[in-house]
Each structure stands twice: as structure tokens, then as C-alpha cells.
Design a protein around this motif. Sequence first.
Motif, PDB file in Angstrom:
ATOM      1  N   HIS A  27      -7.473  12.865   9.393  1.00  0.00           N
ATOM      2  CA  HIS A  27      -7.851  13.713  10.537  1.00  0.00           C
ATOM      3  C   HIS A  27      -7.510  15.158  10.185  1.00  0.00           C
ATOM      4  N   LYS A  28      -8.483  16.038  10.371  1.00  0.00           N
ATOM      5  CA  LYS A  28      -8.291  17.424   9.891  1.00  0.00           C
ATOM      6  C   LYS A  28      -7.381  18.255  10.802  1.00  0.00           C
ATOM      7  N   ASN A  29      -7.279  17.859  12.050  1.00  0.00           N
ATOM      8  CA  ASN A  29      -6.537  18.687  13.009  1.00  0.00           C
ATOM      9  C   ASN A  29      -5.269  17.983  13.492  1.00  0.00           C
ATOM     10  N   TRP A  30      -4.395  17.693  12.563  1.00  0.00           N
ATOM     11  CA  TRP A  30      -3.165  16.968  12.891  1.00  0.00           C
ATOM     12  C   TRP A  30      -1.938  17.790  12.500  1.00  0.00           C
ATOM     13  N   VAL A  31      -0.977  17.852  13.418  1.00  0.00           N
ATOM     14  CA  VAL A  31       0.294  18.530  13.158  1.00  0.00           C
ATOM     15  C   VAL A  31       1.439  17.564  13.449  1.00  0.00           C
ATOM     16  N   ASP A  36       0.826  -1.220   0.000  1.00  0.00           N
ATOM     17  CA  ASP A  36       0.000   0.000   0.000  1.00  0.00           C
ATOM     18  C   ASP A  36       0.856   1.264   0.000  1.00  0.00           C
ATOM     19  N   ILE A  37       2.003   1.185   0.639  1.00  0.00           N
ATOM     20  CA  ILE A  37       2.869   2.368   0.748  1.00  0.00           C
ATOM     21  C   ILE A  37       4.299   1.880   1.005  1.00  0.00           C
ATOM     22  N   LYS A  38       5.288   2.692   0.702  1.00  0.00           N
ATOM     23  CA  LYS A  38       6.659   2.325   1.073  1.00  0.00           C
ATOM     24  C   LYS A  38       7.207   3.345   2.071  1.00  0.00           C
ATOM     25  N   ASN A  39       8.239   2.973   2.804  1.00  0.00           N
ATOM     26  CA  ASN A  39       8.688   3.857   3.889  1.00  0.00           C
ATOM     27  C   ASN A  39       9.790   4.829   3.467  1.00  0.00           C
ATOM     28  N   LEU A  40      10.165   4.790   2.200  1.00  0.00           N
ATOM     29  CA  LEU A  40      11.189   5.744   1.743  1.00  0.00           C
ATOM     30  C   LEU A  40      10.934   6.124   0.297  1.00  0.00           C
ATOM     31  N   SER A  41      11.021   7.429   0.043  1.00  0.00           N
ATOM     32  CA  SER A  41      10.871   7.917  -1.322  1.00  0.00           C
ATOM     33  C   SER A  41      12.088   7.493  -2.150  1.00  0.00           C
ATOM     34  N   ALA A  42      11.874   7.272  -3.438  1.00  0.00           N
ATOM     35  CA  ALA A  42      12.986   6.875  -4.304  1.00  0.00           C
ATOM     36  C   ALA A  42      13.890   8.058  -4.608  1.00  0.00           C
ATOM     37  N   LYS A  43      13.380   9.276  -4.373  1.00  0.00           N
ATOM     38  CA  LYS A  43      14.168  10.474  -4.701  1.00  0.00           C
ATOM     39  C   LYS A  43      14.878  11.011  -3.461  1.00  0.00           C
ATOM     40  N   PRO A  44      16.147  11.390  -3.600  1.00  0.00           N
ATOM     41  CA  PRO A  44      16.888  11.861  -2.418  1.00  0.00           C
ATOM     42  C   PRO A  44      16.631  13.344  -2.135  1.00  0.00           C
ATOM     43  N   VAL A  45      15.370  13.753  -2.219  1.00  0.00           N
ATOM     44  CA  VAL A  45      15.027  15.173  -1.988  1.00  0.00           C
ATOM     45  C   VAL A  45      13.826  15.277  -1.060  1.00  0.00           C
ATOM     46  N   ALA A  46      13.696  16.405  -0.392  1.00  0.00           N
ATOM     47  CA  ALA A  46      12.524  16.709   0.445  1.00  0.00           C
ATOM     48  C   ALA A  46      12.214  15.579   1.429  1.00  0.00           C
ATOM     49  N   GLY A  47      13.242  15.009   2.032  1.00  0.00           N
ATOM     50  CA  GLY A  47      13.068  13.844   2.900  1.00  0.00           C
ATOM     51  C   GLY A  47      12.164  14.069   4.100  1.00  0.00           C
ATOM     52  N   SER A  48      12.196  15.288   4.658  1.00  0.00           N
ATOM     53  CA  SER A  48      11.338  15.498   5.839  1.00  0.00           C
ATOM     54  C   SER A  48       9.867  15.617   5.434  1.00  0.00           C
ATOM     55  N   VAL A  49       9.634  16.092   4.202  1.00  0.00           N
ATOM     56  CA  VAL A  49       8.247  16.247   3.731  1.00  0.00           C
ATOM     57  C   VAL A  49       7.655  14.883   3.366  1.00  0.00           C
ATOM     58  N   THR A  50       8.439  14.068   2.656  1.00  0.00           N
ATOM     59  CA  THR A  50       7.905  12.759   2.273  1.00  0.00           C
ATOM     60  C   THR A  50       7.711  11.871   3.504  1.00  0.00           C
ATOM     61  N   ALA A  51       8.574  12.052   4.523  1.00  0.00           N
ATOM     62  CA  ALA A  51       8.387  11.312   5.781  1.00  0.00           C
ATOM     63  C   ALA A  51       7.053  11.696   6.417  1.00  0.00           C
ATOM     64  N   ALA A  52       6.755  13.009   6.402  1.00  0.00           N
ATOM     65  CA  ALA A  52       5.493  13.480   6.973  1.00  0.00           C
ATOM     66  C   ALA A  52       4.309  12.967   6.162  1.00  0.00           C
ATOM     67  N   LYS A  53       4.494  12.870   4.842  1.00  0.00           N
ATOM     68  CA  LYS A  53       3.426  12.335   3.983  1.00  0.00           C
ATOM     69  C   LYS A  53       3.152  10.867   4.315  1.00  0.00           C
ATOM     70  N   PHE A  54       4.212  10.137   4.638  1.00  0.00           N
ATOM     71  CA  PHE A  54       4.019   8.743   5.069  1.00  0.00           C
ATOM     72  C   PHE A  54       3.135   8.716   6.316  1.00  0.00           C
ATOM     73  N   LEU A  55       3.449   9.555   7.287  1.00  0.00           N
ATOM     74  CA  LEU A  55       2.641   9.589   8.523  1.00  0.00           C
ATOM     75  C   LEU A  55       1.183   9.918   8.224  1.00  0.00           C
ATOM     76  N   GLU A  56       0.992  10.871   7.308  1.00  0.00           N
ATOM     77  CA  GLU A  56      -0.370  11.317   6.986  1.00  0.00           C
ATOM     78  C   GLU A  56      -1.251  10.148   6.539  1.00  0.00           C
ATOM     79  N   ALA A  57      -0.624   9.160   5.894  1.00  0.00           N
ATOM     80  CA  ALA A  57      -1.385   8.008   5.410  1.00  0.00           C
ATOM     81  C   ALA A  57      -1.971   7.185   6.560  1.00  0.00           C
ATOM     82  N   PHE A  58      -1.513   7.456   7.781  1.00  0.00           N
ATOM     83  CA  PHE A  58      -2.007   6.691   8.931  1.00  0.00           C
ATOM     84  C   PHE A  58      -2.868   7.537   9.871  1.00  0.00           C
ATOM     85  N   THR A  59      -3.272   8.718   9.403  1.00  0.00           N
ATOM     86  CA  THR A  59      -4.084   9.609  10.245  1.00  0.00           C
ATOM     87  C   THR A  59      -5.563   9.591   9.864  1.00  0.00           C
ATOM     88  N   SER A  60      -5.936   8.712   8.911  1.00  0.00           N
ATOM     89  CA  SER A  60      -7.328   8.621   8.447  1.00  0.00           C
ATOM     90  C   SER A  60      -7.897  10.006   8.118  1.00  0.00           C
TER      91      SER A  60
END
Length: 475
Positions: free
Chosen positions: A435-439, A409-433
Motif C-alpha cells: 500500500h503506497k499510503n501507509w505510515v 515466509d518471514i520471521k518476527n525478529l531480526s538476528a542482529k541486535p541493531v535497528a530494532g524499530s526499523v526491522t519491526a516496521a519492515k515486518f509490518l510492511e510485509a503485511f500491507t500488500s
Amino acid sequence: MPLHFKTSGAKTPKNILIAFEKNQEDKGYVQALAGLAYEPTLSLNAKDTVTFFHHQQEQKIIVLGLGDEKDLPKSYHYFRSVVHQMRSKAALVLEVHGSHLSEEYLTNAVIGLRQGLLNVGSYKTNGNKITEPELTLVIKKEQKSVVHKALAIAESQLSAMHLVDTPSNIKTPKYMADFAIASGKQYGYDVKILDKKQLTKLKCDALLAVGQGSVNESVMIVMEYKPKKSKSKTPQLGLVGKGISFDTGGISIKPSANMGYMKSDMAGAAAVIGAVELAARLQLDIHVVGIVPAAENSVDALSIRPGDVIGSYLGKTIEVIDTDAEGRLVLADGLAYLIKNHQPDQIIDLATLTGSVIAALGYTTAGMFTQNDEMASKLTQVGTKINERVWRMPFWEEYATDMQSDIADIKNLSAKPVAGSVTAAKFLEAFTSDHKNWVHLDIAGVAFSDTEYAKMRTATGYGVRLLGAYMEQIS
Ligand code: BES
Ligand code: ZN
Ligand code: ZN
């Protein structure tokens, strides 16, 4: 208690500390205190100290500069440095004059004075023999509540700092659980621990996968503080903290230089435990749940490998491209568990998640990732005021496509060596169902850094005061 309060000064303390803002300069006061025949020259730039001797009374008067308004958020550091520098001197007696300070400065003064007493050398064989300086703060009666509140903040920060600084041979996931249990007992909040057996039954497979190469088994710590007259069944705030007791990187092993710093990979967990503790100490009017998914990321025959596919509490499958991207795996289960079982109105997670956020922002601010403008602006405002800054990062949906897996369904690392902190956060977002009020706060750069305490990096306590102030705002 190493810091006490009085409403009047002693007759002849050995040292006196008095701090002034630039615009508050009071030469007459210092002149009288120091028994000077002339008007002293004071430099009141931030952190500057000028020392006078009162020869008859054999006392030293230290005038500390607080600079101007822009220096206020950092002012706890100035007090902390003065006390810390004095620590090694035997039988130090310091009387601090605080009655002229505003609420904000007094809060910073107390936090700094108390933090200045931190002993980072507690594992030295003589570590506990350093003489505790005797600090007395002279204040007005009506300032007492400000001081008590600041002291609670400082002490919750200190316990978080101590936990982060604790070496990982001692600080196992179970140690962190016991730490939370003890704090809950002392300050009056509930703590429940889910052990490996329960986590297996619940299918917290991502958290278990990270810990499967370690003899120190994974746990999930669930803390809940409810104000006495609380009506709400569900919490107003849910907190999740990354609790990796040590991060070797796993099979995708890290280089050995500075690997020892990875004992701090549970600073998010420490911030969450410290914040729930602080809410309870201050009896804040907010119902809060804190979750810490805790595991050790070790190298072992049983460790997960790059290429493995694992499950998760939410049910999504994850392709593990890199076992060093483990924080997001444990947080995936922490976030999903929080949302399913507690349905909080708002969620904040804190994690030493990526080296990439340090490349982007350095060591002075955390990276903030959210779709919620209101939470973002409140956290920015609170964080700036208390010198625990957050800086909002881009978070558009395009970044999520980099996390798509061919086989899961998802992988834990982007294939591109850029924007690593953003793609990490995007991974987390996939597990927040959704939720509108998440930081998400990536605190890799701010949790553990150079301080006046030590030659090597030490814990900063980042997050405890930020979350405390945020909880106060929304309660
Ligand atoms: N714990 C680290 C992130 C970190 C790095 C924290 C430096 C504090 C200081 C995290 O688990 C990690 O290893 N992240 C990797 C991710 C990479 C494999 C995608 C990183 O940032 O290098
Ligand atoms: Zn890692
Ligand atoms: Zn990590």
C-alpha cells in the motif's frame, strides 16, 4: 460538567487565572484586577506563575506566563499544571480569563484545564471523593466554537488516557471491545467485534497465536465513522492500533522490573479508539475505519513458543523467534484485515512496538516509518504544532533482509541486535500488500511517561489529538 463558560466574570470569584504571552504583557489589567497601588512585575516565561492577593475582595490572582511562540505547542501543560496543583485544595473556585487569547492558545488552555481535572487515583477507596474544582472560563461569544472543539479533543484524550491507565486485570481485550461499543453508541459510529470463533474462521492466526496463552480471548475491534453526506464507499483513512492488554513477553518472558508498565501496551489501540470517537464528536467530514487487534500476551502451557511457525490473515507464514515481539504479529492481521476488507486511501498504524525506538529517540517523539513523503511531512507539521511530535526514521529496503526466515515466509525478529524499530516496521510492511499510503508510528516512548499527575508513569493520550488534526487536514 466540571468546566463551564461564561461571557462575563462573576463578581467575586475566589481565584482568577490569567495567562499572557510575553509580548502581550498587560500590567495595567493585572494591576486593576489585583487592586494594586503599583505596577506589578510579571515574569511571563513559559509556565512561570506570579500570584497577587486582592485583600478587600479576598481573592487571589494568578498570572501564568506563556513564554513566546516556541512555547505555544506545550502550553496546554502549563494550564494543566496550575489546575492539577490546585486539585487537592477543597472547594476550589477558579475563574479563567480567556477572551484575550488567540484560537491556538485558547484551544491549549481548554485542553489543559480539562486535563488538569484527571483523577489518576480512581482505585483508591476514597478516590472519588476529591472535590472537583469549579472552573469557569470567561470568553467572548464568538470563541464558543473554539472552546467546544477543544473540550471534545480533551475529553476523547481523557478517555484514551483512562483506558491506558486501567490495570490489566480489568482491561481485558473484551473490556476494550465493550469500551469501543459504548463510545460508538454515545457518539454515533459503528462498532463491530470479531470474537475468537469468527477470527478462527477468518484465519486471523497471528492475532490468535498471541492470545492463545491467555484466558482472556483475542478480539478484533472494527470501528467505522462515516459523515452523513459521505459519497465514498471506501474510507479515506484507515487506522490500526496495537491492542495488547498486557505484555508479559510470553515464553520469552520480560524481566520483572517495570513489567507493570506493560499495561500500557494498548496505547496505540486507545489512540485509535479516541481518534474515531473524536471524528464522530466533531462530525468531521472524513470517512474513517479504525481497527484494533486486541490480545493478552501471557505465559502459559498453551502459549506460543520461540521457534513456532504460525499462519496469518494474509496467508503468509511467520517463524516466531521471540514471543515478546508480539505487537507486530497482531498488527500484521490488523493491517491485512483493514486493507482487504476496507481498501482505505491512507493508513496509519500506532503501536508501542519497540524498546529500540526509545533507545533511538527517547521520550519526546514517536518514530515514523513510511515511504510516503507527503503523509510524512503533513504528520510532522501537525505533530510539531500540537506537541505530539513524530520523527522520520530510515526505511530503506536493506533492513527487510534481516527479517527473512529459513523455514517460513518471514520471521518476527531480526538476528542482529541493531535497528530494532526499523526491522519491526519492515515486518509490518510485509503485511500491507505494498500500500503506497501507509505510515507506521512507533509510540513506545511517548504513550506512557512521567507526568505531573503521578510519581510513576501515566498515560499521555498521545495520538488522539494528532490523528484528529491530521483528519481535519485531509478532509
Ligand atoms: N511492548 C513492547 C515494546 C515496549 C517496550 C513498549 C518498552 C513500551 C516500552 C514490545 O512488545 C516488545 O516487547 N518489544 C521488544 C522486541 C524485541 C523482543 C525484539 C523490545 O523492544 O524489547
Ligand atoms: Zn513484547
Ligand atoms: Zn508489546
